[in-house]
Design a protein around this motif. Structure first.
Motif, PDB file in Angstrom:
ATOM      1  N   TYR A  98      39.744  38.659  42.999  1.00 48.25           N
ATOM      2  CA  TYR A  98      39.662  37.140  44.291  1.00 48.25           C
ATOM      3  C   TYR A  98      39.809  38.977  45.816  1.00 48.25           C
ATOM      4  CZ  TYR A  98      37.854  34.396  47.760  1.00 48.25           C
ATOM      5  OH  TYR A  98      37.150  33.437  48.505  1.00 48.25           O
ATOM      6  N   THR A 111      30.123  40.917  46.444  1.00 53.29           N
ATOM      7  CA  THR A 111      30.498  39.344  46.470  1.00 53.29           C
ATOM      8  C   THR A 111      32.517  39.289  46.653  1.00 53.29           C
ATOM      9  OG1 THR A 111      31.028  39.857  44.138  1.00 53.29           O
ATOM     10  CG2 THR A 111      29.395  38.855  44.259  1.00 53.29           C
ATOM     11  N   ARG A 112      33.174  38.328  46.332  1.00 51.95           N
ATOM     12  CA  ARG A 112      34.613  38.091  46.403  1.00 51.95           C
ATOM     13  C   ARG A 112      35.265  38.325  45.298  1.00 51.95           C
ATOM     14  NH1 ARG A 112      36.442  37.091  51.567  1.00 51.95           N
ATOM     15  NH2 ARG A 112      34.751  35.522  52.744  1.00 51.95           N
ATOM     16  N   PHE A 113      34.598  37.451  43.733  1.00 51.67           N
ATOM     17  CA  PHE A 113      35.079  38.069  42.938  1.00 51.67           C
ATOM     18  C   PHE A 113      34.148  38.984  42.399  1.00 51.67           C
ATOM     19  CE2 PHE A 113      34.243  37.980  38.436  1.00 51.67           C
ATOM     20  CZ  PHE A 113      34.890  37.389  37.919  1.00 51.67           C
ATOM     21  N   ASN A 139      31.172  44.222  40.821  1.00 55.05           N
ATOM     22  CA  ASN A 139      30.666  42.841  40.331  1.00 55.05           C
ATOM     23  C   ASN A 139      29.713  42.921  39.132  1.00 55.05           C
ATOM     24  OD1 ASN A 139      28.206  43.107  41.646  1.00 55.05           O
ATOM     25  ND2 ASN A 139      29.088  42.072  43.352  1.00 55.05           N
TER      26      ASN A 139
END
Length: 161
Positions: A98, A111-113, A139
């Motif tokens: 994350y 994306t943070r993921f 991602n």
């Protein structure tokens, strides 16, 4: 950092390790990593060829260029293979991270993921090991653009007890 090492040492189980790593990505990005590694309870001997084992790695990663930085929290199950009577080993894992931000050095991660992939070759001697590790964060096309980031790290791991 000293407090983190003391806390980690006091909470360590048999075989736990701490990893300190530093390296570079393209685009003048500096990378640092600290990870707590806990070995799996099971190992798989491969006859005369060696031993498969693994560990859980919980990490804090920091990437920085001239203007921006990202902190990433990661978890990876990591497999390890060490040939019989050899000091060297291979490691490989796929986990998740994350990120605190999605942009660095002109790269858009969207994306943070992120997935955290790693492959390394290392050398073990007693409680110490050194490894050269390639890591890739992406991602996997969940959202575009997906520039990803590739890191090359020099890693030192100390088994705590």
């Amino acid at each position: 950092m000293v407090l983190l090492c003391l806390l980690t040492t006091s909470m360590a189980s048999a075989g736990d390790s701490i990893e300190l790593a530093a390296g570079k990505a393209s685009d003048s990005i500096d990378a640092m990593r600290i990870a707590w590694q806990r070995p799996w309870s099971r190992q798989w001997p491969r006859g005369n060829s060696g031993m498969f084992s693994g560990y859980h790695a919980l990490s804090i990663n920091y990437w920085q260029d001239e203007r921006e930085s990202i902190t990433a929290l990661g978890y990876s199950p990591v497999f390890s293979y060490q040939p019989n009577r050899a000091a060297w080993y291979l490691r490989f894992g796929i986990g998740a991270a994350y990120l605190s931000d999605t942009r660095i050095a002109g790269r858009i991660l969207s994306t943070r993921f992120q997935f955290e992939d790693q492959f390394g070759i290392g050398w073990r001697r007693g409680r110490h090991n050194l490894a050269l590790v390639y890591m890739h964060y992406s991602n996997a096309g969940i959202e575009k653009p997906n520039h990803g980031i590739d890191l090359l790290l020099l890693s030192y791991v100390l088994t705590l007890n």
